[in-house]
Scaffold this motif. Structure first.
Motif, PDB file in Angstrom:
ATOM      1  N   PRO A  18       1.311   6.733   8.689  1.00 49.44           N
ATOM      2  CA  PRO A  18       2.380   6.425   8.144  1.00 49.44           C
ATOM      3  C   PRO A  18       3.473   5.619   8.860  1.00 49.44           C
ATOM      4  N   VAL A  21       2.060   2.091   9.521  1.00 46.99           N
ATOM      5  CA  VAL A  21       2.245   1.318   8.380  1.00 46.99           C
ATOM      6  C   VAL A  21       3.756   0.945   8.295  1.00 46.99           C
ATOM      7  N   SER A  24       4.656  -1.443  11.056  1.00 44.58           N
ATOM      8  CA  SER A  24       4.074  -2.776  10.816  1.00 44.58           C
ATOM      9  C   SER A  24       4.791  -3.665   9.590  1.00 44.58           C
ATOM     10  N   GLY A  25       5.056  -2.897   8.747  1.00 40.40           N
ATOM     11  CA  GLY A  25       5.926  -3.559   7.387  1.00 40.40           C
ATOM     12  C   GLY A  25       7.089  -3.743   7.762  1.00 40.40           C
ATOM     13  N   TYR A  74      -7.728  -1.486   9.295  1.00 45.95           N
ATOM     14  CA  TYR A  74      -6.301  -1.589   9.273  1.00 45.95           C
ATOM     15  C   TYR A  74      -5.842  -2.849   9.107  1.00 45.95           C
ATOM     16  N   THR A  77      -5.764  -3.134   5.253  1.00 46.45           N
ATOM     17  CA  THR A  77      -5.320  -2.317   4.480  1.00 46.45           C
ATOM     18  C   THR A  77      -3.907  -2.722   4.823  1.00 46.45           C
ATOM     19  N   LEU A  78      -3.416  -3.276   5.642  1.00 46.35           N
ATOM     20  CA  LEU A  78      -2.057  -3.770   5.813  1.00 46.35           C
ATOM     21  C   LEU A  78      -1.950  -5.180   5.027  1.00 46.35           C
ATOM     22  N   TYR A  80      -3.279  -5.577   2.074  1.00 40.99           N
ATOM     23  CA  TYR A  80      -3.079  -4.812   0.699  1.00 40.99           C
ATOM     24  C   TYR A  80      -1.739  -4.093   0.486  1.00 40.99           C
ATOM     25  N   HIS A  81      -1.160  -3.482   1.678  1.00 40.13           N
ATOM     26  CA  HIS A  81       0.074  -2.883   1.495  1.00 40.13           C
ATOM     27  C   HIS A  81       1.114  -4.061   1.254  1.00 40.13           C
ATOM     28  N   LYS A  82       0.923  -5.263   1.809  1.00 43.83           N
ATOM     29  CA  LYS A  82       1.900  -6.209   1.805  1.00 43.83           C
ATOM     30  C   LYS A  82       1.896  -6.825   0.484  1.00 43.83           C
ATOM     31  N   ILE A  84       0.709  -5.290  -2.430  1.00 44.42           N
ATOM     32  CA  ILE A  84       1.267  -4.386  -3.561  1.00 44.42           C
ATOM     33  C   ILE A  84       2.875  -4.107  -3.262  1.00 44.42           C
ATOM     34  N   LEU A  85       3.413  -4.299  -2.014  1.00 45.40           N
ATOM     35  CA  LEU A  85       4.695  -4.088  -1.977  1.00 45.40           C
ATOM     36  C   LEU A  85       5.626  -5.199  -2.572  1.00 45.40           C
TER      37      LEU A  85
END
Length: 105
Positions: A18, A21, A24-25, A74, A77-78, A80-82, A84-85
């Motif tokens: 966590p 992530v 990174s964000g 990773y 995943t990063l 996808y995180h960006k 979705i955010l």
């Protein structure tokens, strides 16, 4: 057994992803084209290099595109995180905009 060392290991293990992530964000800006080039194209390049390595060293010619090699998961995943955010931010902004207009009337 060293109980404090085991406790420290479990605490670090519990929080390391966590925090990675989050950092990174926090340190990145959202630019889809740049993000795609940096993350997805890097992922594809390293997957190809990994496939070539497996073929040359082990003779394994099977390249699995649905499984990321090493820690490359990773990058995906990063990405996808960006994405979705950004969707969440747009939804929240629309909701607050609607609420502000409703409260003003």
């Amino acid at each position: 057994k060293c109980v404090p060392a085991q406790y420290l290991y479990k605490v670090i293990y519990f929080f390391h992803m966590p925090i990675l992530v989050f950092i990174s964000g926090y340190l990145s800006k959202f630019n889809f084209k740049k993000m795609f080039c940096q993350l997805i194209l890097s992922l594809i390049l390293f997957q190809i290099l990994y496939g070539a390595y497996n073929y040359l060293i082990y003779g394994d010619s099977k390249l699995e595109w649905n499984k990321c090699a090493w820690g490359l998961w990773y990058l995906l995943t990063l990405f996808y995180h960006k994405i979705i955010l950004q969707l969440i931010i747009k939804l929240v902004n629309k909701r607050f905009y609607f609420w502000k207009n409703y409260a003003d009337s």
